[in-house]
Design an enzyme around this catalytic site. Structure first.
Site, short mmCIF file in Angstrom:
data_model
loop_
_atom_site.label_atom_id
_atom_site.label_comp_id
_atom_site.label_asym_id
_atom_site.label_seq_id
_atom_site.Cartn_x
_atom_site.Cartn_y
_atom_site.Cartn_z
N HIS A 161 34.33 -7.46 16.32
CA HIS A 161 33.80 -7.47 17.92
C HIS A 161 33.98 -8.82 18.80
O HIS A 161 33.98 -9.65 18.17
CB HIS A 161 31.85 -6.86 16.95
CG HIS A 161 31.67 -8.44 16.45
ND1 HIS A 161 31.31 -9.20 16.72
CD2 HIS A 161 31.95 -8.83 14.94
CE1 HIS A 161 30.11 -10.28 16.51
NE2 HIS A 161 30.99 -9.70 14.91
N ASP A 173 32.73 -16.54 14.83
CA ASP A 173 32.42 -14.77 14.22
C ASP A 173 31.88 -14.60 15.72
O ASP A 173 30.90 -14.11 16.54
CB ASP A 173 30.70 -15.47 13.86
CG ASP A 173 30.08 -14.00 13.29
OD1 ASP A 173 31.03 -12.52 13.81
OD2 ASP A 173 28.46 -14.17 13.39
N GLU A 208 28.04 -5.44 17.73
CA GLU A 208 27.71 -5.51 16.10
C GLU A 208 26.75 -6.78 16.34
O GLU A 208 25.98 -5.66 15.44
CB GLU A 208 29.19 -6.11 15.45
CG GLU A 208 29.39 -6.06 13.69
CD GLU A 208 28.90 -7.46 13.61
OE1 GLU A 208 28.60 -7.40 11.98
OE2 GLU A 208 28.55 -8.33 14.22
N GLU A 209 26.94 -7.12 16.51
CA GLU A 209 25.29 -7.77 16.43
C GLU A 209 24.23 -7.99 16.77
O GLU A 209 22.92 -8.16 16.45
CB GLU A 209 25.38 -9.75 17.07
CG GLU A 209 27.07 -10.49 16.87
CD GLU A 209 26.91 -10.72 15.15
OE1 GLU A 209 25.32 -10.82 14.66
OE2 GLU A 209 27.10 -12.24 15.14
N GLU A 235 35.79 -10.07 9.70
CA GLU A 235 34.74 -11.24 10.00
C GLU A 235 35.02 -12.64 9.97
O GLU A 235 34.92 -13.22 9.14
CB GLU A 235 33.07 -10.16 9.41
CG GLU A 235 32.37 -9.44 10.57
CD GLU A 235 31.62 -9.69 11.51
OE1 GLU A 235 32.11 -10.90 11.21
OE2 GLU A 235 31.57 -8.23 11.73
N HIS A 308 25.70 -18.05 12.89
CA HIS A 308 25.38 -17.82 13.96
C HIS A 308 24.31 -18.24 14.65
O HIS A 308 23.41 -19.26 14.93
CB HIS A 308 24.11 -17.30 13.25
CG HIS A 308 24.58 -15.05 13.34
ND1 HIS A 308 23.56 -14.55 12.90
CD2 HIS A 308 25.70 -15.42 13.25
CE1 HIS A 308 24.91 -13.13 12.57
NE2 HIS A 308 24.96 -13.49 13.40
#
Length: 849
Positions: A161, A173, A208-209, A235, A308
């Protein structure tokens, strides 16, 4: 006259085993975390052939995460990321064209699509029912085939993503995975002798998030989706170490993975993830649900403290990480696009794997459940016969029964001992003191687990070390057999440790590994080496995942007890011969219990003085600047997702600086009807929130047209049926990630075909492309003529009010950004950089439709 050699004492015995006790774990760690040498050049200097370049991959990741920046779905940066990946697809297409020009006879064809679409899907998470809707989201799809219909009929899909989540620039990520896909495609296209028998579809999904909207869009609407037979999902939840295979859903794909040059995966990780213990998910879910395909889910998991977070930057990615992922991915794509590929056999579906797989010291083992049942049962039968023989038949079985009690009691005692300390640490406000370094929890809970195991042996009484050793073999071989018989492949853990223990006891019985009475030290060495090697791998991998995870599982979750139990259970597995060794010296010595108890108290004292967080292992804090457009009030909502001490004091100090009246913050308890955190729903259930009152600024006039408006159109009431049919329209110019919550008995709607047949709370979350400012849902609800309408709670994020993502254009973010600039500087000073704060400006309120 000869005399039996004198038995060594405990100190000398431990010193004799020390090289093994230190060397085996060190060797394991070195092999487990070894990474390939990162390459910089695009072509091999000696052969001129294309090669995977980590430098190239990281340049992609750096451009996405730093040059473009925070690519939250719906932002301008998200649109820039979309435009960039389209340009990269065009460049890949040009590489493909030139490859064909160099060799016109080569069977090679490239196609690409820029997909844009709208949709909705149900996304249950954390036992909550949630619906997603999206408008004009995009994907970039690139297909490589040999140009024939047969080649295009069966495809392997590889996915990553392009977007990032709210508080993160997303270098690992998932920008690294995007770079890996681009680089793998380049290398394949430039290989002169490579032609795909079956096609490769590269999906660069853009959402995706926001709960996997991009993969849903592809799976449900793209024309090539129906040709996908299997998927490789790439991922990242960390920035260091090898990429871990943590989901494999068919025997064919497990066999495919056996062809990678650097395998790092185990059925244990597969079983843990599929159990639902880890409350996380990937795009893999959408492909399984809507395409019914098998595949592999792989992720970078080391150092997931940065997952994140703001510091998910290329500078913090360990050298060799991208190279490792790229080499394995390229090997998979090469094999799965070759004539040997299993893709055609998957066209009619796939079955859940009945395959045991694990990497051990760099070697990948694969065998069927049927083979496992035979092997494990054989080892248990042979172990039983061995113990029966060496213990003298029926007469010795009573003693063996006590030995089994000692083994089981030791494991239970270890868990109890560690959890007693966990309760004390949490109760005294010193929880998570081990957070900043994954192995640290071994120092705190290891001595406590040992103390619990030792104390448990007092319930058993005197027993020979040989009996305990034999009983340990029976327990381990029995667990391997029984767990495998019920269909859990992780039974392999006990198999690989029971076999060398069996061999050690056989050699001991024929006096190859001992002289005189008692168990020989070589028996201990042979029996302990495999648990040390295997257990160290398990401990390292499990702690890599679960220690950082405790920083985001919620303050009310028993994180301390989870970590304590993990240490106790994995410690019992890794050092099983501690129990027979203790019994080697007669009764369990009070001295050993005293020493381990003293070590426990000392470690508790040391850890009680530790700060769980530092600049690279930060506390996650969530801050929402909420402007309630219904009441006119403004608040700072502040929350954390961990049980570490000090958060209450932190928030009170913040309130003393920022509260309009200098009043204490108000502690909140969130439920499904508290909407101020709905942009994070249902993750908001993990949060421990406070509210700080802010001065009401005149944002309306400065932000004309930037507020959510909700209304009903095509509104028709059917009095006879007692229903109301209408379209709920949500307009949100300048606001993204809108979420609505309302109570109603829905009979029918356009979200799915199965709304709950009852009066219930409904949550709908939206994520759309930059500039899209409207979405809607058609509903038929049961209607009471006396009801004034449906009360709708709404909230959304101001696209220009996210710090630090919009720091470069802070003036456009209004009052929220002015607060965030001051608040971010205050947090940095007050915490010495140990807090990473997500700062978003939201608007919300209530309407009746």
């Amino acid at each position: 006259m000869s005399t039996a050699p004198r038995r060594w004492g405990p100190v000398r015995s431990i010193l004799a085993l020390l090289p093994l006790l230190i060397g085996a774990p060190l060797l394991t760690i070195r092999l487990q975390y070894s990474l390939p040498q990162p390459l910089t050049e695009l072509y091999d200097a000696s052969t001129g052939e294309p090669q995977l370049s980590e430098a190239r991959i990281l340049s992609y990741a750096k451009h996405l995460s730093e040059d473009i920046g925070y690519r939250t779905v719906g932002t301008r940066e998200h649109a820039l990321g979309d435009a960039w990946i389209v340009q990269e697809a065009k460049e890949l297409d040009e590489i493909c064209r030139k490859a064909k020009e160099r060799d016109p006879s080569r069977n090679l064809e490239c196609e690409w699509w820029w997909q844009q679409g709208s949709g909705s899907h149900r996304f249950d998470m954390m036992n909550k029912r949630l619906y997603k809707t999206y408008v004009n989201l995009t994907n970039t799809v690139f297909r490589i085939s040999n140009g024939t219909p047969a080649s295009k009929e069966h495809a392997i899909l590889v996915n990553a993503h392009v977007d990032s989540t709210l508080p993160s620039p997303g270098a690992a990520d998932d920008a690294i995975s995007v770079g890996v896909m681009l680089e793998c495609a380049r290398v394949l296209l430039e290989r002169r002798d490579w032609e795909p028998t079956y096609s490769i579809v590269l999906l660069f999904n853009n959402a995706e998030e926001s709960l996997q909207d991009g993969s849903h869009l592809f799976a449900t609407q793209h024309p090539v989706a129906e040709t996908v037979r299997a998927v490789i999902n790439l991922e990242a939840a960390g920035t260091t170490g090898p990429e871990l295979l943590f989901q494999a859903t068919s025997e064919q794909m497990i066999e495919a993975y056996s062809h990678v040059p650097r395998p790092f995966g185990t059925i244990v990780a597969n079983d843990i993830f599929s159990s639902g213990i880890i409350l996380s998910d990937t795009d893999f879910r959408q492909f399984e649900q809507y395409l019914n395909v098998t595949g592999l889910d792989m992720a970078i998991v080391g150092n997931s403290y940065l997952y994140h977070m703001r510091k998910d930057l290329v500078a913090n990615v360990e050298p060799g990480v991208a190279q490792h992922m790229a080499e394995n991915t390229l090997a998979l794509l090469t094999y799965l696009s070759s004539p040997l590929s299993p893709l055609p056999t998957l066209a009619t579906g796939y079955a859940k794997p009945r395959t045991v797989f694990f990497s051990h010291l760099g070697v990948f083992f694969v065998y069927s459940y049927a083979t496992a049942r035979v092997l494990y049962s054989a080892v248990f039968v042979l172990s039983s016969l061995l113990v029966w023989n060496i213990k003298g038949g029926v007469r010795g079985m009573k003693e063996v029964g006590r030995g089994i009690g000692a083994v089981v009691g030791g494991a239970v005692g270890a868990v109890v001992g560690a959890n007693v300390v966990a309760v004390v640490m949490r109760g005294t406000g010193r929880g998570m003191s081990w957070f900043g370094w994954e192995p640290a929890c071994l120092g705190l809970y290891g001595p406590a687990a040992l103390t619990g195991a030792l104390v448990s042996q007092y319930l058993i009484g005197p027993i020979s070390e040989h009996t305990v050793l034999a009983s340990l073999l029976l327990v381990q071989s029995f667990l391997a057999m029984v767990i495998q018989l019920v269909g859990v492949g992780s039974a392999a853990m006990f198999f690989v440790t029971s076999v060398p223990l069996f061999v050690a006891l056989v050699l001991d019985a024929i006096k190859v590994t001992r002289a005189g009475d008692g168990v020989g030290m070589w028996t201990y060495a042979l029996g302990q080496v495999m648990p040390l090697l295997t257990g160290t791998q398990v401990v390292a991998t499990v702690l890599d995942v679960f220690v950082p995870l405790t920083g985001r599982i919620g303050g009310d979750a028993p994180g301390e007890n989870i970590i304590a139990s993990i240490v106790a259970m994995t410690g019992s597995y890794t050092l099983p011969l501690v129990l027979p060794f203790i019994h080697r010296f007669g009764r369990v010595k009070a001295r050993a219990v005293v020493l381990s108890s003293v070590a426990t108290v000392v470690m508790m004292s040391i850890f009680a003085a530790r700060n769980p967080f530092d600049a690279m292992h930060q506390k996650r804090v969530f801050v929402v600047h909420m402007e309630n457009v219904t009441s006119g009030e403004q608040h700072l909502h502040v929350a954390a997702a961990d049980g570490a001490p000090g958060f209450r004091e932190f928030v009170h100090s913040m309130a003393g600086t920022f509260d309009v009246n200098g009043a204490a913050p108000v502690e909140r308890s969130l439920g499904d009807w508290d909407s101020e955190w709905d942009v994070l729903y249902p993750f908001s259930a993990f949060l421990s929130p406070y509210a700080i009152e802010m001065p009401a600024e005149e944002e309306r006039s400065a932000s004309e047209g930037k507020y959510v408006e909700i209304g009903a159109v095509d509104d028709v009431v059917d009095g006879e049926k007692g229903t109301r049919r209408f379209r709920m329209v949500v307009k949100h110019p300048g606001v993204i990630w809108t979420a609505v919550g309302f109570d109603a008995h829905v009979v029918k709607w356009t979200l799915d075909e199965n709304p709950p047949d009852e009066y219930a709370r409904h949550h709908i979350k939206e994520a759309s492309f930059y500039g899209v400012d409207e979405w809607s849902v058609d509903l038929v609800v049961k209607h009471d003529a006396s009801s004034p309408g449906i009360k709708v709670d709404f909230v959304g994020i101001q696209e220009q009010a996210m710090w630090p993502g919009k720091k470069g254009e802070k003036e456009a973010g209004g009052g929220a950004m002015r607060v965030f600039e001051r608040l971010d500087a205050w947090i940095e000073r007050a915490t010495a950089g140990t807090v990473d704060a997500m700062l978003v400006g939201c608007v919300g309120g209530v309407v009746v439709v």
